[in-house]
Design a protein around this motif. Structure first.
Motif, PDB file in Angstrom:
ATOM      1  N   TRP A  24     -85.582  23.521 -16.412  1.00 13.67           N
ATOM      2  CA  TRP A  24     -86.662  23.937 -17.313  1.00 13.67           C
ATOM      3  C   TRP A  24     -87.036  25.394 -17.038  1.00 13.67           C
ATOM      4  N   ILE A  25     -87.159  25.743 -15.758  1.00 15.36           N
ATOM      5  CA  ILE A  25     -87.475  27.127 -15.379  1.00 15.36           C
ATOM      6  C   ILE A  25     -86.366  28.058 -15.863  1.00 15.36           C
ATOM      7  N   ASP A  26     -85.112  27.674 -15.592  1.00 16.09           N
ATOM      8  CA  ASP A  26     -83.966  28.479 -16.047  1.00 16.09           C
ATOM      9  C   ASP A  26     -83.987  28.659 -17.558  1.00 16.09           C
ATOM     10  N   THR A  27     -84.319  27.585 -18.267  1.00 14.68           N
ATOM     11  CA  THR A  27     -84.312  27.621 -19.726  1.00 14.68           C
ATOM     12  C   THR A  27     -85.383  28.574 -20.242  1.00 14.68           C
ATOM     13  N   CYS A  55     -77.049  28.380 -20.287  1.00  9.93           N
ATOM     14  CA  CYS A  55     -76.518  27.829 -21.546  1.00  9.93           C
ATOM     15  C   CYS A  55     -75.486  26.741 -21.255  1.00  9.93           C
ATOM     16  N   ALA A  56     -74.608  27.017 -20.301  1.00 13.67           N
ATOM     17  CA  ALA A  56     -73.598  26.026 -19.928  1.00 13.67           C
ATOM     18  C   ALA A  56     -74.272  24.762 -19.387  1.00 13.67           C
ATOM     19  N   ASP A  57     -75.327  24.937 -18.589  1.00 13.43           N
ATOM     20  CA  ASP A  57     -76.058  23.790 -18.046  1.00 13.43           C
ATOM     21  C   ASP A  57     -76.656  22.950 -19.166  1.00 13.43           C
ATOM     22  N   LEU A  58     -77.221  23.602 -20.164  1.00 11.32           N
ATOM     23  CA  LEU A  58     -77.849  22.870 -21.262  1.00 11.32           C
ATOM     24  C   LEU A  58     -76.806  22.071 -22.043  1.00 11.32           C
ATOM     25  N   PHE A  59     -75.608  22.654 -22.222  1.00  5.59           N
ATOM     26  CA  PHE A  59     -74.554  21.916 -22.908  1.00  5.59           C
ATOM     27  C   PHE A  59     -74.080  20.731 -22.074  1.00  5.59           C
ATOM     28  N   ARG A  60     -74.030  20.924 -20.748  1.00  4.19           N
ATOM     29  CA  ARG A  60     -73.607  19.836 -19.878  1.00  4.19           C
ATOM     30  C   ARG A  60     -74.645  18.727 -19.820  1.00  4.19           C
ATOM     31  N   LEU A  61     -75.894  19.097 -20.092  1.00  2.00           N
ATOM     32  CA  LEU A  61     -76.981  18.126 -19.979  1.00  2.00           C
ATOM     33  C   LEU A  61     -76.842  17.001 -20.996  1.00  2.00           C
ATOM     34  N   PRO A  89     -74.889  19.638 -14.565  1.00  2.00           N
ATOM     35  CA  PRO A  89     -75.544  20.953 -14.619  1.00  2.00           C
ATOM     36  C   PRO A  89     -75.750  21.505 -13.208  1.00  2.00           C
ATOM     37  N   SER A  90     -75.641  22.824 -13.067  1.00  2.00           N
ATOM     38  CA  SER A  90     -75.673  23.433 -11.739  1.00  2.00           C
ATOM     39  C   SER A  90     -76.968  23.163 -10.992  1.00  2.00           C
TER      40      SER A  90
END
Length: 98
Positions: A24-27, A55-61, A89-90
């Motif tokens: 959430w913080i990253d986003t 962005c990659a994390d959000l897609f992996r989520l 996600p990382s």
């Protein structure tokens, strides 16, 4: 181990909560960067790397959430992570997985 199932579940939940919190913080940071990009500002190399990672994390989520939402699917998660180690996600990577 001697830890009860409930203790293990609580630890899992804390781990997921922390993962979501970090994401959430990253986003929020990523959204701010996108906003700056749209207004013609240039990102540093470090910022760009972080933005891409988020962005990659959000897609992996998306597939990851399916595992969390569907009952019993979390038992398959370790199997999938062995097959697709990049799926998590990382922000969710534990020290042991690194």
């Amino acid at each position: 181990g001697t830890r009860s199932l409930r203790q293990r579940a609580v630890e899992e939940l804390k781990h997921y909560y922390n993962g979501f919190h970090l994401l959430w913080i990253d986003t929020k940071v990523a959204a701010r960067m996108v906003w700056r990009l749209l207004h013609g500002q240039v990102l540093t190399r470090r910022e760009r790397r972080r933005l891409l990672r988020t962005c990659a994390d959000l897609f992996r989520l998306v597939p990851f959430l399916v595992f969390v939402i569907v009952p019993f699917m979390e038992f398959l998660l370790p199997v999938f992570l062995k097959l697709f180690p990049e799926m998590l996600p990382s922000t969710f990577e534990t020290e042991s997985k690194k």
